[in-house]
Design an enzyme around this catalytic site. Structure first.
Site, PDB file in Angstrom:
ATOM      1  N   THR A   1     -34.312  10.559  27.442  1.00  0.00           N
ATOM      2  CA  THR A   1     -35.561   9.942  27.896  1.00  0.00           C
ATOM      3  C   THR A   1     -36.541   9.865  26.730  1.00  0.00           C
ATOM      4  O   THR A   1     -37.141   8.813  26.469  1.00  0.00           O
ATOM      5  CB  THR A   1     -36.186  10.754  29.051  1.00  0.00           C
TER       6      THR A   1
ATOM      7  N   ASN B   1     -24.845   4.475  33.915  1.00  0.00           N
ATOM      8  CA  ASN B   1     -24.749   5.798  34.533  1.00  0.00           C
ATOM      9  C   ASN B   1     -24.385   5.760  36.016  1.00  0.00           C
ATOM     10  O   ASN B   1     -24.176   6.806  36.616  1.00  0.00           O
ATOM     11  CB  ASN B   1     -26.071   6.539  34.344  1.00  0.00           C
TER      12      ASN B   1
ATOM     13  N   CYS C   1     -34.000   8.513  46.088  1.00  0.00           N
ATOM     14  CA  CYS C   1     -35.081   8.955  46.958  1.00  0.00           C
ATOM     15  C   CYS C   1     -36.388   8.825  46.207  1.00  0.00           C
ATOM     16  O   CYS C   1     -36.587   9.445  45.172  1.00  0.00           O
ATOM     17  CB  CYS C   1     -34.888  10.407  47.362  1.00  0.00           C
TER      18      CYS C   1
HETATM   19  C1  LIG Z   1     -29.214  10.952  31.875  1.00  0.00           C
HETATM   20  C2  LIG Z   1     -29.570   9.651  31.263  1.00  0.00           C
HETATM   21  C3  LIG Z   1     -30.795   9.480  30.610  1.00  0.00           C
HETATM   22  C4  LIG Z   1     -31.825  10.585  30.520  1.00  0.00           C
HETATM   23  O1  LIG Z   1     -31.410  11.581  29.644  1.00  0.00           O
HETATM   24  P1  LIG Z   1     -32.193  12.979  29.577  1.00  0.00           P
HETATM   25  O2  LIG Z   1     -31.585  13.669  28.414  1.00  0.00           O
HETATM   26  O3  LIG Z   1     -31.938  13.656  30.873  1.00  0.00           O
HETATM   27  O4  LIG Z   1     -33.627  12.665  29.362  1.00  0.00           O
HETATM   28  C5  LIG Z   1     -31.057   8.252  30.050  1.00  0.00           C
HETATM   29  N1  LIG Z   1     -30.177   7.249  30.122  1.00  0.00           N
HETATM   30  C6  LIG Z   1     -28.990   7.371  30.738  1.00  0.00           C
HETATM   31  C7  LIG Z   1     -28.047   6.222  30.764  1.00  0.00           C
HETATM   32  C8  LIG Z   1     -28.656   8.586  31.337  1.00  0.00           C
HETATM   33  O5  LIG Z   1     -27.486   8.694  31.960  1.00  0.00           O
END
Ligand SMILES: *Cc1c(COP(=O)(O)O)cnc(C)c1O
Length: 396
Positions: free
Chosen positions: A74, A158, A333
């Site tokens: 993030t 994801n 949610c």
């Molecule tokens: C999990 C995820 C994030 C966020 O990553 P964090 O390290 O939890 O901040 C961003 N992009 C994708 C595609 C993710 O799967």
């Protein structure tokens, strides 16, 4: 077999015991600050950080100097997007900024883009196919229209695991001098990825998606690419990200990257076989089950990903019914309501189908026995729910 069976490896992964082992000294006796260069404790911490930086770099074909350590994907996405825009505006005050992204990005890209839009940038969001793929031709047309500063397209999704054609995208961007950022939180360590081959300028990585610790990640910033720091205070990380380094976390990230690099091929084959096993068991015993995203027999999907729609079944009820199996649904949610996933909607699924979808993420520690258990639970519960479902009665 320990319950619950954890099949939510896109949300987070369990810390690999070998990663924990590597981290432990830096949580105990080796507590130096990596920025202290007047004594051995500081040097040891610094050395550990530099080893980890090289391990991260090696996983993606970068050099250690190009790795900025952050708190996760993030932060890396925010730094890449806001930092690149700010750097461009500092270099050329008053310039207009056009950013191109696509519909199935994680909120950690879409939200910074929406914020930049409010700050006066123009943001184009490309659509995707039923498989979740962008059309490079469409990107080419967009790039040849209004000049862009930056393109942000994820390497792997994801929810449905779709692998975007990053090499084609990178070539299109590089030819035109446009920056290419890719969120690789899901792809890094699971699919072959080389920032040189794919001509990627900025790439985000997260520790906890690759069996490393939470709260640590990295941004690859290609040599010469300007990113304005978003966290001021001390000028750490080549002036791109201030703050005392999370040494133990970084050591864990490095160890996780090294393990992923060494084991990727074998692991991908094993996870693909488990996924095929699960899908076979589901489709053999249930009707009207559909896989979302890229063709499962092709090579455009993450090995451990299975997104499945069980027509006529409410996924929240299904998750309750299979309560010893941890998966996630095709819904998010929010404070007041359950919203259909923007990813599934972008693929063209109806609201109802999105609400009938499970996201299954198979990972490093899953066994055949666990896959069989999960399949049994699902195959048991789906017909029970359909029996009670007015939507199913209408369909059949
Ligand atoms: C999990 C995820 C994030 C966020 O990553 P964090 O390290 O939890 O901040 C961003 N992009 C994708 C595609 C993710 O799967």
């Amino acid at each position: 077999m320990k319950l619950p069976v954890y099949l939510d490896n896109h949300a987070t992964t369990r810390l690999d015991p070998r990663v924990l082992e590597a981290m432990l000294p830096y949580l105990t006796e080796a507590y130096g600050n990596a920025a202290s260069n007047s004594h051995g404790l500081g040097w040891a911490a610094q050395q550990a950080v530099e080893t980890a930086r090289a391990q991260v770099a090696q996983l993606i074909g970068a050099t250690a100097k190009e790795i900025v350590l952050t708190s996760g994907a993030t932060e890396s996405n925010n730094l890449a997007l806001k930092g690149a825009v700010e750097a461009a505006r500092l270099a050329q005050p008053g310039r207009s900024v056009h950013i191109i992204t696509q519909a199935t990005e994680h909120k950690a890209v879409l939200d910074p883009c929406a914020w930049l839009d409010k700050q006066g940038c123009r943001v184009t969001v490309l659509p995707v196919s039923r498989e979740g793929l962008i059309d490079p031709e469409e990107l080419r047309r967009e790039l040849d229209g209004e000049p862009a500063l930056l393109v942000s397209i994820m390497a792997a999704n994801n929810e449905v695991g779709t692998l975007q054609p990053v090499e084609e995208i990178g070539a299109l961007c590089r030819e035109r001098g446009v920056l290419f950022h890719s969120d690789a939180a899901q792809a890094a360590g699971k699919a072959r990825l080389d920032v040189g081959r794919a001509k990627i300028d900025l790439l985000s990585i997260s520790g906890h998606k690759i069996y490393g610790p939470k709260g640590v990640g990295a941004l690859y910033a290609r040599r010469g690419v300007k990113v304005a720091e978003q966290m001021h205070g001390g000028g750490h990380e080549r002036g791109m990200r201030s703050g005392t380094l999370n040494v133990a976390g970084i050591v864990g990230l490095g160890a996780a990257c090294a393990l992923a690099a060494a084991e990727m091929e074998e692991e991908a084959a094993r996870l693909t076989a488990l996924r095929e096993r699960l899908l076979r068991m589901l489709t053999a015993r249930l009707e009207r089950v559909r896989v979302n995203g890229a063709d499962v027999s092709g090579n455009r999907r993450l090995p451990g990903n299975l997104s499945v729609t069980f027509e006529g079944v409410d996924s929240e009820s299904l998750m309750m019914g299979i309560k010893d199996v941890a998966v996630s649904s095709g819904s998010a949610c929010t404070s007041a309501s359950i919203q259909a996933s923007h990813v599934l909607r972008a693929l063209g699924l109806s609201e109802d189908d999105a609400h009938s979808t499970l996201r299954i993420g198979i990972g490093r520690f899953n066994t055949e026995e666990e896959i069989d258990f999960a399949a049994e639970r699902i195959v048991d519960v789906v017909p029970q729910l359909r029996e009670l479902s007015p939507a199913w009665a209408e369909m059949t």
